[in-house]
Design a protein around this motif. Structure first.
Motif, mmCIF file in Angstrom:
data_model
loop_
_atom_site.group_PDB
_atom_site.id
_atom_site.type_symbol
_atom_site.label_atom_id
_atom_site.label_comp_id
_atom_site.label_asym_id
_atom_site.label_seq_id
_atom_site.Cartn_x
_atom_site.Cartn_y
_atom_site.Cartn_z
ATOM 1 N N LEU A 270 10.806 2.089 4.008
ATOM 2 C CA LEU A 270 10.510 1.553 2.684
ATOM 3 C C LEU A 270 11.101 2.400 1.568
ATOM 4 C CD1 LEU A 270 6.795 0.499 3.245
ATOM 5 C CD2 LEU A 270 8.779 -1.015 3.061
ATOM 6 N N THR A 271 11.242 3.706 1.773
ATOM 7 C CA THR A 271 11.861 4.538 0.734
ATOM 8 C C THR A 271 13.318 4.157 0.510
ATOM 9 O OG1 THR A 271 12.402 6.260 2.368
ATOM 10 C CG2 THR A 271 10.344 6.514 1.131
ATOM 11 N N VAL A 272 13.933 3.543 1.499
ATOM 12 C CA VAL A 272 15.294 3.020 1.332
ATOM 13 C C VAL A 272 15.252 1.578 0.850
ATOM 14 C CG1 VAL A 272 17.489 2.544 2.479
ATOM 15 C CG2 VAL A 272 16.141 4.545 3.148
ATOM 16 N N ARG A 273 14.398 0.761 1.483
ATOM 17 C CA ARG A 273 14.373 -0.674 1.174
ATOM 18 C C ARG A 273 13.924 -0.950 -0.247
ATOM 19 N NH1 ARG A 273 14.534 -5.088 -0.289
ATOM 20 N NH2 ARG A 273 14.376 -7.037 0.891
ATOM 21 N N LEU A 274 13.005 -0.166 -0.775
ATOM 22 C CA LEU A 274 12.467 -0.395 -2.115
ATOM 23 C C LEU A 274 13.075 0.571 -3.129
ATOM 24 C CD1 LEU A 274 8.703 -0.970 -1.196
ATOM 25 C CD2 LEU A 274 10.544 -2.656 -1.380
ATOM 26 N N ARG B 153 0.831 -1.211 0.000
ATOM 27 C CA ARG B 153 0.000 0.000 0.000
ATOM 28 C C ARG B 153 0.861 1.254 0.000
ATOM 29 N NH1 ARG B 153 -5.265 0.190 3.153
ATOM 30 N NH2 ARG B 153 -4.092 1.563 4.548
ATOM 31 N N THR B 154 1.914 1.255 0.820
ATOM 32 C CA THR B 154 2.780 2.426 0.906
ATOM 33 C C THR B 154 3.542 2.640 -0.394
ATOM 34 O OG1 THR B 154 3.021 2.084 3.293
ATOM 35 C CG2 THR B 154 4.646 3.488 2.223
ATOM 36 N N ALA B 155 4.046 1.560 -0.968
ATOM 37 C CA ALA B 155 4.765 1.677 -2.230
ATOM 38 C C ALA B 155 3.872 2.259 -3.312
ATOM 39 C CB ALA B 155 5.304 0.307 -2.649
ATOM 40 N N GLY B 156 2.617 1.816 -3.354
ATOM 41 C CA GLY B 156 1.692 2.360 -4.337
ATOM 42 C C GLY B 156 1.417 3.841 -4.121
ATOM 43 N N ALA B 157 1.254 4.229 -2.862
ATOM 44 C CA ALA B 157 0.953 5.627 -2.556
ATOM 45 C C ALA B 157 2.142 6.537 -2.845
ATOM 46 C CB ALA B 157 0.539 5.757 -1.090
ATOM 47 N N LEU B 158 3.360 6.049 -2.616
ATOM 48 C CA LEU B 158 4.556 6.883 -2.784
ATOM 49 C C LEU B 158 5.224 6.702 -4.147
ATOM 50 C CD1 LEU B 158 6.248 6.470 0.733
ATOM 51 C CD2 LEU B 158 4.717 8.284 -0.053
ATOM 52 N N GLY B 159 4.698 5.784 -4.945
ATOM 53 C CA GLY B 159 5.301 5.550 -6.255
ATOM 54 C C GLY B 159 6.637 4.836 -6.192
ATOM 55 N N LEU B 160 6.847 4.020 -5.172
ATOM 56 C CA LEU B 160 8.090 3.259 -5.059
ATOM 57 C C LEU B 160 8.023 2.058 -5.994
ATOM 58 C CD1 LEU B 160 8.404 3.283 -1.151
ATOM 59 C CD2 LEU B 160 9.496 4.833 -2.784
ATOM 60 N N THR B 161 9.028 1.883 -6.801
ATOM 61 C CA THR B 161 8.986 0.833 -7.824
ATOM 62 C C THR B 161 9.887 -0.350 -7.522
ATOM 63 O OG1 THR B 161 10.686 1.994 -9.095
ATOM 64 C CG2 THR B 161 8.394 2.485 -9.632
#
Length: 387
Positions: free
Chosen positions: A360-364, A187-195
């Motif tokens: 997650l901004t670091v991990r992904l 959910r967080t990746a989708g909201a922040l655009g993390l690919t």
């Protein structure tokens, strides 16, 4: 009033479908229809579940003034279980068996008489149980926040999750999804655009492998919760106890009180450490250097001058026994304090979300390779670094 007094414990669920426009008599009517004790038939295991209104296990009077506070709907899930007392069952058995065998020439009961005594004793006890004298009632608080359209369930164990989700859907017509570490990451990746992807666990020490015994393959990447706790440990030990979050606020972190670790290969077992600063103890460092991963960590968090003391579960991101801040001095009156507590619970969830998003901004991202290497160097024993 589980979420409005004392310490707070919860698992988080996303509600499928749109949030209600307002919490009103419609939701209260749904709760009353599925109130505890009103089921026509118990489940196959004899356990009955239903809702109660929060003041006690027998409170079934749902009311807007009591159950709707600051745009949240709160109530309890009550589980009713018949627990037939074993000592009384044994006494009835002995009594019935003596009556059946009293005229036996041998002086001993036959196998048939023993079976009959066992059946009659249980029938007698079950008949007595119909008036509820052996019923155990346990309530778990529930908080539905309309603003986020999420439900907090007041437990960290998942043993009642299936019953809870089923009862909620039958009551309100909406499915629930448990927001585990992997699902929340999606959910967080989708909201922040993390690919970036987290297809397999990171190997923090040599020979760690790419599997975590307690996270089944093919499901959400819940091992991210274990990596998240280790990352927090690393940052607070080697970097700083203050992190800047995406909204510009700072959060101060300190691992505290408890730390549970387990071998992801299921080889070297588990370890639980209780201390004011568990991550600073040599045995904690040795455990993680041996490949164990954190499964639970106590944390003290301070953001916006609000301090929270809690235990964070890794795979579910469940919050255990969180000590909430005292209400501000300018908040007076019982109702105002309840509304302030609802705001504090929201702010706790927001802080946890922002903190996990920071990880997650670091991990992904491509930056994880460098971060992972720094963690690996941190984990190398001092004598090996010197060599």
């Amino acid at each position: 009033m589980g979420f409005f007094t004392g310490r707070v414990t919860f698992l988080r669920f996303a509600v499928g479908g749109p949030a209600p426009h307002l919490f009103d008599d419609d939701q209260l009517a749904c709760l009353s229809e599925h109130a505890a004790g009103r089921q026509a038939v118990a489940a196959a295991d004899g356990i009955e579940v239903g809702w109660s209104a929060g003041k006690s296990v027998l409170d079934l009077a749902f009311d807007l003034g009591k159950n709707v506070i600051n745009d949240t709907l709160h109530f309890d899930m009550r589980v009713d279980t018949d627990r037939l007392p074993g000592d009384l069952l044994k006494a009835y058995y002995e009594s019935d068996l003596a009556a059946l065998a009293k005229d036996n020439p041998s002086g001993f009961a036959s196998a048939k008489q023993k079976r009959e005594a066992k059946e009659s004793a249980r029938d007698r006890l079950e008949a007595e149980a119909k008036d509820g004298r052996f019923k155990r009632r346990k309530c778990t608080p529930v908080l539905w926040d309309r603003a986020s359209n999420e439900v907090l369930f007041g437990a960290t164990s998942t043993s009642q999750v299936e019953r809870f989700a089923d009862l909620f859907q039958r009551t309100f017509g909406h499915p629930l999804e448990l927001l585990t570490a992997g699902r929340q990451a999606e959910r967080t990746a989708g909201a922040l655009g993390l690919t970036g992807a987290a297809d397999a666990p990171s190997g923090f020490v040599p020979g760690a492998g790419d599997e975590v015994a307690w996270v089944p393959g093919g499901g959400p990447a819940d091992f991210l919760g274990n990596e998240y706790l280790l990352w927090l440990w690393f940052l607070t030990d080697r970097e700083s106890d203050t992190l800047t979050l995406s909204d510009g606020s700072d959060v101060v972190l300190m691992p505290a009180r408890t730390l549970s670790l387990e071998c992801p290969r299921g080889v070297t077992g588990s370890e639980t450490i209780a201390s004011e600063g568990p991550t600073r103890l040599p045995e904690a460092r040795r455990a993680v250097q041996a490949g164990k991963l954190p499964r639970k960590m106590g944390l003290t968090m301070v953001r916006h001058d609000q301090q929270y003391e809690l235990t964070l579960q890794a795979e579910t991101l469940g919050v255990g026994s969180c000590k909430m801040p005292d209400p501000p001095e300018d908040v007076s009156g019982a109702r105002a304090k309840l509304e302030e507590r609802a705001t504090q619970v929201r702010e706790l969830v927001e802080t946890l979300d922002l903190l996990y998003a920071r990880f997650l901004t670091v991990r992904l991202s491509p930056d994880w390779a460098g971060e992972l290497e720094r963690i690996r160097r941190w984990l190398v024993p001092a004598d090996q670094r010197a060599a």
